[in-house]
Design an enzyme around this catalytic site. Sequence first.
Site, PDB file in Angstrom:
ATOM      1  N   ASP A 145       0.789  -1.247   0.000  1.00  0.00           N
ATOM      2  CA  ASP A 145       0.000   0.000   0.000  1.00  0.00           C
ATOM      3  C   ASP A 145       0.818   1.293   0.000  1.00  0.00           C
ATOM      4  OD1 ASP A 145      -1.992  -1.863   0.181  1.00  0.00           O
ATOM      5  OD2 ASP A 145      -2.853  -1.134   2.055  1.00  0.00           O
TER       6      ASP A 145
ATOM      7  N   ASP B  59      -4.460  -0.702  -1.958  1.00  0.00           N
ATOM      8  CA  ASP B  59      -5.798  -0.566  -1.423  1.00  0.00           C
ATOM      9  C   ASP B  59      -6.601   0.072  -2.556  1.00  0.00           C
ATOM     10  OD1 ASP B  59      -7.204  -1.099   0.942  1.00  0.00           O
ATOM     11  OD2 ASP B  59      -7.105   0.982   1.617  1.00  0.00           O
TER      12      ASP B  59
ATOM     13  N   HIS C 261     -10.429   0.904  -3.422  1.00  0.00           N
ATOM     14  CA  HIS C 261     -11.839   0.897  -3.026  1.00  0.00           C
ATOM     15  C   HIS C 261     -12.757   1.547  -4.067  1.00  0.00           C
ATOM     16  CE1 HIS C 261     -10.529  -0.407   0.872  1.00  0.00           C
ATOM     17  NE2 HIS C 261      -9.995   0.736   1.224  1.00  0.00           N
TER      18      HIS C 261
ATOM     19  N   LYS D 153      -6.668  -4.793  -3.296  1.00  0.00           N
ATOM     20  CA  LYS D 153      -7.466  -5.278  -2.167  1.00  0.00           C
ATOM     21  C   LYS D 153      -8.530  -4.252  -1.769  1.00  0.00           C
ATOM     22  CE  LYS D 153      -4.364  -4.026   1.603  1.00  0.00           C
ATOM     23  NZ  LYS D 153      -5.171  -2.930   2.007  1.00  0.00           N
TER      24      LYS D 153
ATOM     25  N   CYS E 285      -2.480  -3.163   7.710  1.00  0.00           N
ATOM     26  CA  CYS E 285      -2.256  -4.061   6.590  1.00  0.00           C
ATOM     27  C   CYS E 285      -1.039  -4.953   6.781  1.00  0.00           C
ATOM     28  CB  CYS E 285      -2.138  -3.277   5.298  1.00  0.00           C
ATOM     29  SG  CYS E 285      -2.309  -4.353   3.905  1.00  0.00           S
TER      30      CYS E 285
HETATM   31  C1  VGL Z   1      -5.542   0.169   5.510  1.00  0.00           C
HETATM   32  C2  VGL Z   1      -6.823   1.606   6.692  1.00  0.00           C
HETATM   33  C3  VGL Z   1      -7.777   1.595   5.702  1.00  0.00           C
HETATM   34  C4  VGL Z   1      -4.301  -0.621   5.377  1.00  0.00           C
HETATM   35  C5  VGL Z   1      -6.468   0.141   4.501  1.00  0.00           C
HETATM   36  O1  VGL Z   1      -4.157  -1.281   4.341  1.00  0.00           O
HETATM   37  O2  VGL Z   1      -3.462  -0.593   6.314  1.00  0.00           O
HETATM   38  N1  VGL Z   1      -5.725   0.890   6.599  1.00  0.00           N
HETATM   39  N2  VGL Z   1      -7.579   0.864   4.612  1.00  0.00           N
HETATM   40 ZN    ZN Z   2      -8.666   1.028   2.870  1.00  0.00          ZN
END
Ligand code: VGL
Ligand code: ZN
Length: 206
Positions: A8, A46, A48, A105, A150
């Site tokens: 990420d 990440d 979304h 993800k 994560c």
């Molecule tokens: C994450 C917060 C929200 C992460 C992802 O991958 O650490 N943290 N979405």
């Molecule tokens: Zn996230």
Amino acid sequence: MRALVIIDMQNDFMPWGSLPVNGGDAIIPLINRLTDHFQHVYATMDWHPPDHVSFALNHGKRPGEQLEIGHRKIALWPIHCVQGSLGAELVSPLKKEKIEKIFHKGIDPLDDSYGVFFDEEKKRSTGLYEYLKKKRIKELYFTGVATEYCVKYSVCSALELGFSATVILDACRGVHLKPGDEADAIKEMQAKGAAIVTSQNLLKTH
Ligand code: VGL
Ligand code: ZN
């Protein structure tokens, strides 16, 4: 066979992003150096949809609050890493040439995913597990953000799936929502069998 997994490293998790990780940008040069020491390098993003369940605003709530759906409690965050947005892009100083494949993800609007293998309900795979199996890669080295989310979820999940997991600690950064979170995460990963190393150990020996 071993691989480096970069977690990420996207704009929204950098100090200039919507879900900033303090010092997230400071680890970029280190990660770039580490990629030269691995034959296989993977990255996760990440990723979304705009109507994602983890976005506080979608429920008229504030980041930090929780949402209860049935038996599940979902942590709510600021809007971040929306598919196709600038905030979701990998940070530009990150060397992309060595990245063999990227895994996304958190795609399901109704489920969050901290780990790099499956969403929280384990209904959807990111494809990383199947890919590593095919490549016969058994040793994973983790870098990126955020250590308590994560990185921790991915490391624990990797161990459960039968991989060995090493955290390159100085090439990871935490969000530090609560003091002590990061230290607890490190303890938990170690207790489950993860090795914790510094990049120096690695850059020296390989
Ligand atoms: C994450 C917060 C929200 C992460 C992802 O991958 O650490 N943290 N979405
Ligand atoms: Zn996230």
